[in-house]
Scaffold this active site. Structure first.
Site, PDB file in Angstrom:
ATOM      1  N   MET A 188      11.291  24.327   2.045  1.00  0.00           N
ATOM      2  CA  MET A 188      10.472  23.418   1.231  1.00  0.00           C
ATOM      3  C   MET A 188      11.311  22.673   0.199  1.00  0.00           C
ATOM      4  SD  MET A 188       7.156  24.254  -1.147  1.00  0.00           S
ATOM      5  CE  MET A 188       6.277  25.095   0.146  1.00  0.00           C
TER       6      MET A 188
ATOM      7  N   ARG B 230     -10.040  -0.242  14.907  1.00  0.00           N
ATOM      8  CA  ARG B 230      -9.850   0.556  13.709  1.00  0.00           C
ATOM      9  C   ARG B 230     -10.824  -0.009  12.689  1.00  0.00           C
ATOM     10  NH1 ARG B 230      -3.830   0.754  11.225  1.00  0.00           N
ATOM     11  NH2 ARG B 230      -4.606  -1.181  10.333  1.00  0.00           N
TER      12      ARG B 230
ATOM     13  N   LYS C 221       0.842  -1.206   0.000  1.00  0.00           N
ATOM     14  CA  LYS C 221       0.000   0.000   0.000  1.00  0.00           C
ATOM     15  C   LYS C 221       0.875   1.253   0.000  1.00  0.00           C
ATOM     16  CE  LYS C 221      -0.255  -0.618   4.998  1.00  0.00           C
ATOM     17  NZ  LYS C 221      -1.055  -1.123   6.113  1.00  0.00           N
TER      18      LYS C 221
ATOM     19  N   TYR D  35      15.343  30.532   6.888  1.00  0.00           N
ATOM     20  CA  TYR D  35      14.177  31.171   7.492  1.00  0.00           C
ATOM     21  C   TYR D  35      14.383  31.375   8.991  1.00  0.00           C
ATOM     22  CZ  TYR D  35      11.441  30.499   3.244  1.00  0.00           C
ATOM     23  OH  TYR D  35      10.971  30.550   1.962  1.00  0.00           O
TER      24      TYR D  35
HETATM   25  C1  LIG Z   1      -0.177  -2.006   6.821  1.00  0.00           C
HETATM   26  C2  LIG Z   1      -0.688  -3.304   7.289  1.00  0.00           C
HETATM   27  C3  LIG Z   1       0.180  -4.385   7.435  1.00  0.00           C
HETATM   28  C4  LIG Z   1       1.687  -4.256   7.360  1.00  0.00           C
HETATM   29  O1  LIG Z   1       2.158  -3.774   8.601  1.00  0.00           O
HETATM   30  P1  LIG Z   1       3.698  -3.435   8.911  1.00  0.00           P
HETATM   31  O2  LIG Z   1       3.682  -2.978  10.317  1.00  0.00           O
HETATM   32  O3  LIG Z   1       4.093  -2.359   7.954  1.00  0.00           O
HETATM   33  O4  LIG Z   1       4.481  -4.668   8.700  1.00  0.00           O
HETATM   34  C5  LIG Z   1      -0.385  -5.611   7.745  1.00  0.00           C
HETATM   35  N1  LIG Z   1      -1.728  -5.760   7.916  1.00  0.00           N
HETATM   36  C6  LIG Z   1      -2.583  -4.714   7.811  1.00  0.00           C
HETATM   37  C7  LIG Z   1      -4.031  -4.927   8.023  1.00  0.00           C
HETATM   38  C8  LIG Z   1      -2.094  -3.449   7.514  1.00  0.00           C
HETATM   39  O5  LIG Z   1      -2.944  -2.426   7.435  1.00  0.00           O
END
Ligand SMILES: *Cc1c(COP(=O)(O)O)cnc(C)c1O
Length: 349
Positions: free
Chosen positions: A297, A133, A39, A249
């Site tokens: 930046m 979550r 992701k 800055y």
């Molecule tokens: C992002 C994610 C992972 C990977 O987690 P890491 O801590 O980056 O290894 C695994 N399972 C779910 C559901 C996630 O959202």
């Protein structure tokens, strides 16, 4: 159209380190097979580099969060090997999953109904065991709609796997209690840090992300995981300032003596956030050049007094050992990776 001049930022990616990290995590997963969380554009490193390297190492299951992330991964992998963690929130998303052959992760009774109303098919089921979550709550698991799902992987996600927390054991106990309640083929609980918690946490499949890309969330992974990303930035200009002159800055640095500066083509827009400035440095031919003043930046100024030979256009190494930079800046290893910007030219080394 004229050719675009070369980029002034490079992100050099050690694809063999990435492949080795997957192999190490797969081996540490014991009888379970490791997938790969890709992701957020493979945590900022670039799906077009990460996914082929992971495939080469043997990874066969890829996790993204958003539906918009499917296409970039689907260019490289077989249908059925992508799972979407956010799940089908609408009929349009469910239809999209069916057309592309993507596995949705069902996170609620509402998503279960949407999936079934749009034809259903194989899916994963996320159960919440304590992170609060996404995922079904434990009290929802008796709902008859779940019996109509064709569940491949029963999943849950650890909240504190990077710490020695009682929550790890509690989530494990709850997950073990869930497996009798819903029909499924495989089970998966552990992220990168969860793999290091030991074999009880491995089940059938693990889902590492961070550690594929060089992150070390627990000491047990130290030595097994290699750095993958090596950023470099070009020097835009050299200048000399007089005693009493300030830099950047808000003039937070004032020179006590004549000082040689190099202005570097990197800034917070590229993910080099301001907390990395104080005490930070870049390297040129092994020589440390301390950062002076505030990060801008698009620019950072370093003290180049120790490197009189340095020229405009020369490349500086930006230290990117994730555990070290995280410890010194207070920015998480995840954020250091995923904020890497779009101005880096990503190249394999
Ligand atoms: C992002 C994610 C992972 C990977 O987690 P890491 O801590 O980056 O290894 C695994 N399972 C779910 C559901 C996630 O959202």
């Amino acid at each position: 159209m004229a050719d675009i001049p070369p980029a002034a930022l490079r992100l050099r990616l050690d694809r063999s380190a990435l492949a080795d990290n997957w192999t190490a995590l797969d081996t540490m997963s014991g009888g379970a097979s490791a997938g790969a969380a890709v992701k957020a554009d493979a945590y900022g490193l670039g799906v077009e580099h990460a996914v082929p390297a992971l495939l080469g190492a043997g990874a066969r299951e890829f996790f993204v969060a958003h539906w918009s992330e499917v296409v970039s991964v689907a260019r490289f992998v077989a249908p059925g090997s992508i799972s979407v963690l956010h799940g089908p929130g609408s009929g349009a998303e469910a239809a999209y999953a069916r057309i592309l052959g993507v596995m949705p992760v069902i996170n609620s009774l509402a998503q279960a109904r949407i999936w079934l109303e749009n034809g259903g098919g194989p899916c994963h089921l996320m159960v919440d065991t304590g992170i609060n979550r996404l995922g079904l709550s434990l009290h929802e698991l008796g709902d008859p709609v779940l019996a109509s799902l064709d569940i491949d992987m029963l999943m849950s996600h650890l909240a504190s796997a990077d710490e020695d927390s009682d929550l790890n054991r509690l989530q494990l106990e709850r997950f073990r209690g869930v497996v009798a309640l819903v029909a499924h083929r495989r089970r998966s609980l552990a992220n990168s840090a969860g793999i290091a918690l030991g074999s009880q946490y491995h089940f059938d499949a693990t889902r590492p992300g961070l550690s594929l890309y060089g992150g070390i969330p627990r000491g047990e992974l130290d030595g097994a995981i290699r750095q993958v990303a090596y950023p470099q930035a070009a020097v835009l200009q050299r200048r000399t300032i007089a005693p009493g002159d300030s830099v950047g800055y808000n003039a937070t640095f004032t020179a006590a003596r004549e000082t040689e500066l190099a202005v570097v083509s990197l800034g917070y827009a590229d993910g080099f956030l301001r907390p990395r400035g104080p005490g930070g440095w870049f390297e040129w031919e092994g020589i440390r050049l301390p950062i002076l003043g505030k990060v801008s930046m698009d620019m950072i100024v370093v003290d180049a007094g120790a490197a009189p030979e340095i020229r405009e256009g020369d490349w500086l190494e930006v230290p990117f050992s994730l555990p070290e930079i995280s410890a010194s800046s207070g920015i998480s290893q995840y954020e250091l990776l995923t904020t890497l910007g779009h101005r880096f030219e990503r190249t394999a080394i």
